[in-house]
Design a protein around this motif. Sequence first.
Motif, short mmCIF file in Angstrom:
data_model
loop_
_atom_site.label_atom_id
_atom_site.label_comp_id
_atom_site.label_asym_id
_atom_site.label_seq_id
_atom_site.Cartn_x
_atom_site.Cartn_y
_atom_site.Cartn_z
N ARG A 145 -34.88 -22.34 -3.18
CA ARG A 145 -35.24 -22.72 -1.81
C ARG A 145 -34.00 -22.70 -0.93
O ARG A 145 -32.98 -23.31 -1.27
CB ARG A 145 -35.84 -24.13 -1.79
CG ARG A 145 -36.32 -24.58 -0.39
CD ARG A 145 -36.76 -26.02 -0.41
NE ARG A 145 -35.63 -26.95 -0.46
CZ ARG A 145 -35.73 -28.23 -0.78
NH1 ARG A 145 -36.90 -28.74 -1.12
NH2 ARG A 145 -34.65 -29.01 -0.80
N ARG A 201 -42.29 -17.34 -0.33
CA ARG A 201 -43.01 -18.33 0.46
C ARG A 201 -42.13 -18.76 1.63
O ARG A 201 -40.91 -18.84 1.50
CB ARG A 201 -43.35 -19.56 -0.38
CG ARG A 201 -44.40 -19.31 -1.45
CD ARG A 201 -44.58 -20.55 -2.30
NE ARG A 201 -43.51 -20.72 -3.28
CZ ARG A 201 -43.13 -21.89 -3.77
NH1 ARG A 201 -43.70 -23.00 -3.34
NH2 ARG A 201 -42.16 -21.95 -4.67
N GLN A 212 -41.84 -21.72 4.83
CA GLN A 212 -42.37 -23.02 5.23
C GLN A 212 -41.68 -23.55 6.49
O GLN A 212 -40.64 -24.20 6.42
CB GLN A 212 -42.18 -24.03 4.10
CG GLN A 212 -42.79 -25.40 4.36
CD GLN A 212 -42.20 -26.45 3.46
OE1 GLN A 212 -41.24 -27.11 3.80
NE2 GLN A 212 -42.79 -26.61 2.27
N HIS A 253 -41.36 -26.28 9.41
CA HIS A 253 -41.74 -27.69 9.38
C HIS A 253 -41.03 -28.46 10.49
O HIS A 253 -40.05 -27.99 11.08
CB HIS A 253 -41.41 -28.31 8.02
CG HIS A 253 -39.98 -28.11 7.62
ND1 HIS A 253 -39.60 -27.17 6.67
CD2 HIS A 253 -38.83 -28.69 8.04
CE1 HIS A 253 -38.30 -27.21 6.52
NE2 HIS A 253 -37.80 -28.11 7.34
N ASN A 285 -47.25 -24.00 5.03
CA ASN A 285 -46.67 -23.34 3.88
C ASN A 285 -47.33 -21.96 3.72
O ASN A 285 -48.46 -21.86 3.26
CB ASN A 285 -46.89 -24.18 2.62
CG ASN A 285 -46.15 -23.60 1.43
OD1 ASN A 285 -45.31 -22.70 1.56
ND2 ASN A 285 -46.47 -24.10 0.24
N ARG A 290 -48.19 -18.95 1.96
CA ARG A 290 -48.24 -18.69 0.52
C ARG A 290 -49.17 -17.50 0.30
O ARG A 290 -50.38 -17.65 0.25
CB ARG A 290 -48.78 -19.93 -0.18
CG ARG A 290 -48.54 -19.99 -1.66
CD ARG A 290 -48.97 -21.33 -2.21
NE ARG A 290 -48.60 -21.46 -3.61
CZ ARG A 290 -48.95 -22.48 -4.38
NH1 ARG A 290 -49.67 -23.48 -3.86
NH2 ARG A 290 -48.57 -22.53 -5.64
N SER A 333 -52.27 -19.97 1.66
CA SER A 333 -51.41 -20.72 2.58
C SER A 333 -52.00 -22.09 2.86
O SER A 333 -53.22 -22.29 2.83
CB SER A 333 -51.26 -19.94 3.89
OG SER A 333 -50.58 -18.72 3.65
N SER A 359 -51.23 -31.60 0.55
CA SER A 359 -51.46 -30.33 1.23
C SER A 359 -52.88 -29.88 0.96
O SER A 359 -53.55 -30.40 0.05
CB SER A 359 -50.46 -29.27 0.75
OG SER A 359 -50.67 -28.99 -0.64
#
Length: 616
Positions: free
Chosen positions: A143, A183, A185, A187, A206, A208, A222, A248
């Motif tokens: 990440r 992926r 994300q 935020h 997210n 996905r 997602s 989620s």
Amino acid sequence: MRLRSLASTVSSFALLLTGLAYSTPAAAQAKGFALDRFDPSERGSEWFVLDTLDMRGKVRPAFGVVGDWGYKPLAVYDKANDDKEIGSIVENQFFVHVGGSLALAERIRLGVNLPIAAYQNGDRITSNGRTFTPPESALGDLRLSADLRLFGRYGGPITAALGASVYLPTGDQENYTSDGKIRVQPHVNVAGDIGLFAYAVKAGFNYRPLDDEFVQGKRLGSELFGAVSAGLRLANKKLLIGPELYGSTVVTDEKSFFKKRTTPAEVMLGLHYTAGDFRFGAGVGTGVFAGSRGWGSPQVRGLLNIEWMPAYTEDSDGDGVPDSEDACPTQPGVKTNDPKTNGCPPVVAPADRDGDGIVDSEDACPDVPGVKTNDPKTNGCPADKDGDGVYDRDDACIDVPGVKTNDPKTNGCPPDKDGDGVYDKDDACVDVPGVKTSDPKTNGCPPDRDKDGIVDNLDACPDQPGPSDPDPKKNGCPAARIEAGQIKIIQQVKFKTNSATIVESDAILNAVLAILKEHAEIKKIRVEGHSDNTGKAAYNKTLSQKRAASVAKWLTDHGIDKKRVIAKGWGQEKPIDTNNTEEGRANNRRVEFHIEETPEAPAKAEKAPKAPKKKK
């Protein structure tokens, strides 16, 4: 670890779920995916999932490790009785999250986190003739994150930041540590402290890119996600304790939106204690829904973490004294050894309007900075040692009476019309900048080291006398001179076209001859012939060799010992100018005289110079 093929993984996982839940053709597309729903906050936060948004510091790093154990994050249920668990593909899952962050300029934070599945096990399950083995240890998805603080400050009632994380597919689908795809994300984070109460909120999307159908027609894809925490700061705010809730739901398929399997949610109770530059944490949690039915949300989760982040020293007034030691934290001051005055402005001294260190009550010139004297009539007044009306503090020539000017370098100095540092009264060349000498006839005049009547700044050969010449490159130079290991000549030796016959060059060759006769220490000289690139290289090299030999013969015919002269033709191999213009080619067609051997400098190996850059 032996890797199975992707096709085997897809078909095996699909058969398992179709046999244990509802039968659906879409299950044949099932694959492994990033199962663990615990995504740790950036290092430096005092929550496990949420973020306290501590971005203080111009350059402030943080490093840490989080241990994450989950029990039954992927259980399998009887298709006839959805509440009856028949086994777990993943029963125990232990991750080590290694990460770091870097706060920059009090506003930006960069982060990195690498999850490592150090241990995984589960049940060996057979369905429809297929056997599924438990997952093994594997890397997770790396990440990379960046966050920008929009407003507020750590510890205040509200701080907000906008950011994004990118998950690179460094994990393994077969071992449920990766989706096998990138992926993304985006935020938003909000956090704050109100007295001893601390809170944080996080929400985002997210992305996905999965379209895999699992039990009861539910698909991964997602997600929208959110998290909230609240707690108390105790022990002088070194301890933060409180619950965190996060979850989620898949939004890319209406059959999965807010469904039990595709809506994992967890709640945990955690605490973090800060001791100097180190922080320690522990937490325990569980899935929100009965039986922890959301994929990736375990029945029990345990967390431990340790991290290092240098303690931030607050200095509200920016005076270099930290608030914890500053007796006046909101007023810039000076550091002292007295805790009662440390960081406070200095005590106001008696009035001194001109700032010369002499209080107005004793200053004879209170509005003009001066010097201290024992005479009350002059104490505090500027000094003027040479009596020229320019105070010493402004006088560039304190001991010599001069005139006032606007230039601090000449103010108070005698006139110097040409600005060469030689005062006009001593300058033999008042209107022309020169140099100082002990000779009244040349003092202040431009230098002429070789005494040839051409001043050095116009003399191309300032150390060797020569005649004037309209060409700046030849002005003041002798016809031939010793320089940089050569006998340099100011005009070329000329030859008949495509011939080695010398024409119109006796004058320049006689100048070279004179130097060789005068300098017997020159034991050997190399006459070099050079050409431009017109014509064939072999022909040019042969012609240049003949021309060099012709010049060498001229010298030996005029009394130079043959042992002192060698000839070398280089052809077009050593240009000194571009061959793209007539002028450049003319410069390349030349003869050079290289001093090859003297008593101090024995002969050296020849080395071709680099070709010049072409002119545009």
